[in-house]
Structures are given as structure tokens and as C-alpha cells.
Design a protein around this motif. Structure first.
Motif, PDB file in Angstrom:
ATOM      1  N   GLU A  85      -2.922 -12.338   7.106  1.00  0.00           N
ATOM      2  CA  GLU A  85      -1.590 -12.904   6.855  1.00  0.00           C
ATOM      3  C   GLU A  85      -1.412 -13.198   5.358  1.00  0.00           C
ATOM      4  OE1 GLU A  85       1.217 -16.701   8.114  1.00  0.00           O
ATOM      5  OE2 GLU A  85      -0.733 -16.457   9.076  1.00  0.00           O
ATOM      6  N   CYS A  86      -2.465 -13.684   4.729  1.00  0.00           N
ATOM      7  CA  CYS A  86      -2.434 -13.923   3.286  1.00  0.00           C
ATOM      8  C   CYS A  86      -2.122 -12.623   2.556  1.00  0.00           C
ATOM      9  CB  CYS A  86      -3.774 -14.489   2.824  1.00  0.00           C
ATOM     10  SG  CYS A  86      -4.016 -14.474   1.033  1.00  0.00           S
ATOM     11  N   ASP A  87      -2.823 -11.566   2.904  1.00  0.00           N
ATOM     12  CA  ASP A  87      -2.598 -10.280   2.248  1.00  0.00           C
ATOM     13  C   ASP A  87      -1.189  -9.750   2.501  1.00  0.00           C
ATOM     14  OD1 ASP A  87      -5.028 -10.126   0.954  1.00  0.00           O
ATOM     15  OD2 ASP A  87      -5.997  -8.983   2.549  1.00  0.00           O
ATOM     16  N   ARG A  88      -0.672  -9.933   3.705  1.00  0.00           N
ATOM     17  CA  ARG A  88       0.710  -9.499   4.000  1.00  0.00           C
ATOM     18  C   ARG A  88       1.712 -10.274   3.160  1.00  0.00           C
ATOM     19  NH1 ARG A  88      -1.329  -9.461   9.186  1.00  0.00           N
ATOM     20  NH2 ARG A  88      -0.413 -11.470   9.660  1.00  0.00           N
ATOM     21  N   GLU A  89       1.513 -11.573   3.035  1.00  0.00           N
ATOM     22  CA  GLU A  89       2.437 -12.399   2.252  1.00  0.00           C
ATOM     23  C   GLU A  89       2.373 -12.032   0.769  1.00  0.00           C
ATOM     24  OE1 GLU A  89       5.386 -15.121   1.361  1.00  0.00           O
ATOM     25  OE2 GLU A  89       4.807 -14.192   3.252  1.00  0.00           O
ATOM     26  N   VAL A  90       1.180 -11.799   0.259  1.00  0.00           N
ATOM     27  CA  VAL A  90       1.027 -11.396  -1.142  1.00  0.00           C
ATOM     28  C   VAL A  90       1.686 -10.033  -1.365  1.00  0.00           C
ATOM     29  CG1 VAL A  90      -0.661 -10.740  -2.913  1.00  0.00           C
ATOM     30  CG2 VAL A  90      -1.000 -12.827  -1.573  1.00  0.00           C
ATOM     31  N   ALA A  91       1.484  -9.104  -0.438  1.00  0.00           N
ATOM     32  CA  ALA A  91       2.113  -7.783  -0.556  1.00  0.00           C
ATOM     33  C   ALA A  91       3.640  -7.909  -0.546  1.00  0.00           C
ATOM     34  CB  ALA A  91       1.647  -6.878   0.581  1.00  0.00           C
ATOM     35  N   ARG A  92       4.159  -8.803   0.275  1.00  0.00           N
ATOM     36  CA  ARG A  92       5.612  -9.015   0.323  1.00  0.00           C
ATOM     37  C   ARG A  92       6.115  -9.577  -1.011  1.00  0.00           C
ATOM     38  NH1 ARG A  92       9.134 -12.687   0.484  1.00  0.00           N
ATOM     39  NH2 ARG A  92       7.696 -14.422   0.604  1.00  0.00           N
ATOM     40  N   LEU A  93       5.385 -10.534  -1.568  1.00  0.00           N
ATOM     41  CA  LEU A  93       5.795 -11.131  -2.846  1.00  0.00           C
ATOM     42  C   LEU A  93       5.832 -10.101  -3.981  1.00  0.00           C
ATOM     43  CD1 LEU A  93       3.961 -14.551  -2.900  1.00  0.00           C
ATOM     44  CD2 LEU A  93       6.414 -14.166  -2.952  1.00  0.00           C
ATOM     45  N   TYR A  94       4.872  -9.189  -3.959  1.00  0.00           N
ATOM     46  CA  TYR A  94       4.823  -8.158  -4.995  1.00  0.00           C
ATOM     47  C   TYR A  94       5.674  -6.930  -4.644  1.00  0.00           C
ATOM     48  CZ  TYR A  94       1.196 -10.554  -7.657  1.00  0.00           C
ATOM     49  OH  TYR A  94       0.503 -11.458  -8.434  1.00  0.00           O
ATOM     50  N   ARG A  95       6.354  -7.018  -3.511  1.00  0.00           N
ATOM     51  CA  ARG A  95       7.242  -5.943  -3.052  1.00  0.00           C
ATOM     52  C   ARG A  95       6.524  -4.597  -2.960  1.00  0.00           C
ATOM     53  NH1 ARG A  95      10.634  -9.209  -6.423  1.00  0.00           N
ATOM     54  NH2 ARG A  95      12.338 -10.093  -5.211  1.00  0.00           N
ATOM     55  N   LEU A  96       5.320  -4.630  -2.369  1.00  0.00           N
ATOM     56  CA  LEU A  96       4.569  -3.397  -2.194  1.00  0.00           C
ATOM     57  C   LEU A  96       5.177  -2.580  -1.057  1.00  0.00           C
ATOM     58  CD1 LEU A  96       0.870  -4.625  -2.493  1.00  0.00           C
ATOM     59  CD2 LEU A  96       2.421  -3.860  -4.294  1.00  0.00           C
ATOM     60  N   ASN A  97       5.185  -1.270  -1.214  1.00  0.00           N
ATOM     61  CA  ASN A  97       5.689  -0.411  -0.142  1.00  0.00           C
ATOM     62  C   ASN A  97       4.550  -0.096   0.828  1.00  0.00           C
ATOM     63  OD1 ASN A  97       4.179   1.851  -1.137  1.00  0.00           O
ATOM     64  ND2 ASN A  97       5.831   2.326  -2.580  1.00  0.00           N
ATOM     65  N   SER A  98       4.849   0.604   1.895  1.00  0.00           N
ATOM     66  CA  SER A  98       3.857   0.855   2.938  1.00  0.00           C
ATOM     67  C   SER A  98       2.692   1.698   2.426  1.00  0.00           C
ATOM     68  CB  SER A  98       4.502   1.518   4.150  1.00  0.00           C
ATOM     69  OG  SER A  98       5.114   2.727   3.780  1.00  0.00           O
ATOM     70  N   GLU A  99       2.958   2.616   1.510  1.00  0.00           N
ATOM     71  CA  GLU A  99       1.880   3.433   0.940  1.00  0.00           C
ATOM     72  C   GLU A  99       0.931   2.572   0.109  1.00  0.00           C
ATOM     73  OE1 GLU A  99       1.793   6.782  -2.427  1.00  0.00           O
ATOM     74  OE2 GLU A  99       2.996   7.337  -0.661  1.00  0.00           O
ATOM     75  N   GLU A 100       1.469   1.670  -0.674  1.00  0.00           N
ATOM     76  CA  GLU A 100       0.636   0.778  -1.486  1.00  0.00           C
ATOM     77  C   GLU A 100      -0.174  -0.165  -0.596  1.00  0.00           C
ATOM     78  OE1 GLU A 100       3.474   0.539  -5.453  1.00  0.00           O
ATOM     79  OE2 GLU A 100       4.004  -0.624  -3.661  1.00  0.00           O
ATOM     80  N   CYS A 101       0.437  -0.638   0.481  1.00  0.00           N
ATOM     81  CA  CYS A 101      -0.283  -1.504   1.421  1.00  0.00           C
ATOM     82  C   CYS A 101      -1.427  -0.741   2.090  1.00  0.00           C
ATOM     83  CB  CYS A 101       0.673  -2.066   2.469  1.00  0.00           C
ATOM     84  SG  CYS A 101       1.813  -3.296   1.815  1.00  0.00           S
ATOM     85  N   ALA A 102      -1.202   0.524   2.406  1.00  0.00           N
ATOM     86  CA  ALA A 102      -2.250   1.344   3.012  1.00  0.00           C
ATOM     87  C   ALA A 102      -3.423   1.529   2.043  1.00  0.00           C
ATOM     88  CB  ALA A 102      -1.684   2.698   3.435  1.00  0.00           C
TER      89      ALA A 102
END
Length: 141
Positions: A85-102
Motif C-alpha cells: 500500500e505504501c508503494d501504491r501511494e508513493v507511485a500515485r504521488l509521483y504519478r507513475l504510469n502502469s509501465e513504470e509501476c511494473a
């Protein structure tokens, strides 16, 4: 990062939010890719210059309250789901797209595999950067 001290008008929530960011998979990845390489025996040494250059998300100050709450929940009872959940929230804050999250997920999985191999080989507790538990801040006001 052993301690983060509050000085001046810095809110404790901002320090907790910063600790959450710095202990995320994204921060581990960024430090591995962009940070200066300085090693200690167990954990990589993070230089002050690396921290000064670490990019904060544009919404950081507005998000401090939510991040601090998540920080408190994770430090009270750390588990895999809350770290994800921490990683998801951080990814959301940095506006990462699905490819970057992968890509971050692959980085995280590779670190976990290295950690598991290290434990099997020598019985010691080597940790990948993204697996380091959240650090407690010692706020002085």
C-alpha cells in the motif's frame, strides 16, 4: 538514515511522510540508479547529497497527513500488504504510469530474490533497499 530531527517549523507529519517516501521501493530504486555508490557492511550508505537531490512529489506538503497516517499504521504492524500500500501511494504521488509501476515491481521482486538467496547461503539477514523497515524518527521540538 538513522534519525530525522525536526527543527524550526517542520511538522512531525512531514517527517513521517518523508520517512515513508524514503523507505519505498521507488526511493530504493532511485537511490540505486542515481545515488552515489557508497557501501557499508550490511546496508548501502546513503549520502547527504543523495538526499538533497531526492525529488519530492509536487503534492508532498498537501499529502503529509495521509502519508503520516499510513506511516503510523505500517510502523505499528508492518506486513507485506501495508508495504505494498505504501508503494501504491508513493507511485500515485509521483504519478507513475502502469509501465513504470511494473518496472518497480520487477525491481522489488529481484531484491526479494537476492535477499532469499543471501539468507540461504550464509544465514545472515541481508536486506534489499526496498525491504528495510520504516525508520522511526526522533523529533525534537
Amino acid at each position: 538514515i538513522l534519525h530525522i530531527h525536526a527543527t524550526g517549523n517542520i511538522r512531525v507529519a512531514a517527517l513521517k511522510a518523508l520517512a515513508l517516501l524514503l523507505n519505498s521501493t521507488l526511493a530504493g530504486f532511485w537511490l540505486q540508479q542515481r545515488g552515489r555508490k557508497a557501501q557499508r557492511s550490511l546496508f548501502p550508505k546513503i549520502l547527504a547529497r543523495d538526499l538533497n537531490e531526492f525529488p519530492l512529489p509536487a503534492d508532498f506538503m498537501r499529502s503529509c497527513g495521509n502519508l503520516a497516517t499510513l506511516h503510523d499504521r505500517i510502523t505499528a504492524a508492518p506486513d507485506t500488504a501495508s508495504l505494498a500500500e505504501c508503494d501504491r501511494e508513493v507511485a500515485r504521488l509521483y504519478r507513475l504510469n502502469s509501465e513504470e509501476c511494473a518496472l518497480l515491481e520487477m525491481f522489488s521482486m529481484a531484491g526479494q530474490q537476492r535477499n532469499n538467496r543471501s539468507k540461504k547461503h550464509d544465514g545472515s539477514c541481508h536486506h534489499a533497499a526496498q525491504e528495510v523497515p520504516l525508520l522511526e524518527e526522533h523529533a525534537s521540538t
